[in-house]
Design a protein around this motif. Sequence first.
Motif, mmCIF file in Angstrom:
data_model
loop_
_atom_site.group_PDB
_atom_site.id
_atom_site.type_symbol
_atom_site.label_atom_id
_atom_site.label_comp_id
_atom_site.label_asym_id
_atom_site.label_seq_id
_atom_site.Cartn_x
_atom_site.Cartn_y
_atom_site.Cartn_z
ATOM 1 N N ASP A 137 0.862 -1.198 -0.054
ATOM 2 C CA ASP A 137 0.142 0.053 0.029
ATOM 3 C C ASP A 137 0.756 1.205 0.108
ATOM 4 O O ASP A 137 0.891 2.000 -0.907
ATOM 5 N N PHE A 184 -6.584 -5.076 -1.610
ATOM 6 C CA PHE A 184 -7.852 -4.742 -1.039
ATOM 7 C C PHE A 184 -9.088 -5.616 -1.246
ATOM 8 O O PHE A 184 -9.436 -5.890 -2.598
ATOM 9 N N ALA A 185 -9.805 -6.074 -0.276
ATOM 10 C CA ALA A 185 -10.985 -6.659 -0.374
ATOM 11 C C ALA A 185 -12.070 -6.066 -0.984
ATOM 12 O O ALA A 185 -12.184 -5.152 -1.031
ATOM 13 N N PHE A 217 -13.965 -4.156 1.444
ATOM 14 C CA PHE A 217 -12.607 -3.138 2.310
ATOM 15 C C PHE A 217 -13.361 -2.040 2.932
ATOM 16 O O PHE A 217 -14.477 -1.271 2.274
ATOM 17 N N ASP A 265 -15.370 2.738 1.518
ATOM 18 C CA ASP A 265 -15.076 1.721 0.856
ATOM 19 C C ASP A 265 -13.972 1.560 -0.266
ATOM 20 O O ASP A 265 -13.154 2.555 -0.048
ATOM 21 N N ARG A 266 -13.774 0.674 -0.859
ATOM 22 C CA ARG A 266 -12.446 0.489 -1.969
ATOM 23 C C ARG A 266 -12.405 1.544 -2.801
ATOM 24 O O ARG A 266 -11.636 2.182 -3.073
ATOM 25 N N TYR A 270 -11.397 4.895 -1.222
ATOM 26 C CA TYR A 270 -9.893 4.691 -1.081
ATOM 27 C C TYR A 270 -9.370 5.057 -2.174
ATOM 28 O O TYR A 270 -8.461 6.045 -2.300
ATOM 29 N N TYR A 320 -4.092 -2.113 9.746
ATOM 30 C CA TYR A 320 -4.751 -3.215 8.779
ATOM 31 C C TYR A 320 -5.077 -4.444 9.280
ATOM 32 O O TYR A 320 -4.442 -4.858 10.175
ATOM 33 N N LYS A 367 -6.043 -10.556 1.682
ATOM 34 C CA LYS A 367 -6.589 -9.375 1.177
ATOM 35 C C LYS A 367 -6.699 -8.208 2.415
ATOM 36 O O LYS A 367 -7.204 -8.620 3.324
ATOM 37 N N ILE A 368 -6.409 -6.954 2.292
ATOM 38 C CA ILE A 368 -6.517 -6.279 3.276
ATOM 39 C C ILE A 368 -8.471 -5.981 3.294
ATOM 40 O O ILE A 368 -8.880 -5.485 2.518
ATOM 41 N N THR A 369 -8.829 -5.951 4.378
ATOM 42 C CA THR A 369 -10.263 -6.051 4.598
ATOM 43 C C THR A 369 -10.618 -4.786 5.423
ATOM 44 O O THR A 369 -11.876 -4.303 5.367
ATOM 45 N N GLU A 370 -9.782 -4.250 6.175
ATOM 46 C CA GLU A 370 -10.104 -2.917 6.956
ATOM 47 C C GLU A 370 -8.862 -2.243 7.129
ATOM 48 O O GLU A 370 -7.691 -2.974 7.416
#
Length: 148
Positions: free
Chosen positions: A11, A28-29, A32, A45-46, A49, A109, A115-118
């Motif tokens: 990231d 990223f999920a 996310f 959300d993604r 972002y 994170y 996957k990055i979820t949060e």
Amino acid sequence: MTTNKEIVRRDPEEIWTEGNLDAIDEIFATDFVLHDPSSADEPQDRDDYREYVETYREAFPDVEYEVETAVAEGATVVVRYTARGTHEGEFMGLDPTGEHVSVSGMEMYRVDDGKITEMWTSYDALGLFQELGLIPSVEELGEEWNTN
């Protein structure tokens, strides 16, 4: 096998510094969630972002993130960083100043199934705004108060 820490480092290093926004979809999920206390639209959300990164990279196209510390425990990865860049594009209604800025921050994170979820982010927004001249520094305020 890629570690959670390696996924997270992509990231700041690949997305922010290199400008590879396609990596967002890779790491990223789809569900996310971004938690940013400096944003009125929190959580995000993604897609939000991606817009967030684009906005900052347009304002500071030479931005470079230096990861100073990365700590991982289970699904959680914490990163402490310093970001540096030159204000060359419009930012929050402010025309480019040409100022070179340096901002420190931390992000936490959560990574699930690769996957990055949060993500929870916290950076020195006040310091950034002071460096850009949007808000006077404590020293400037002190000088102003002492002359009154």
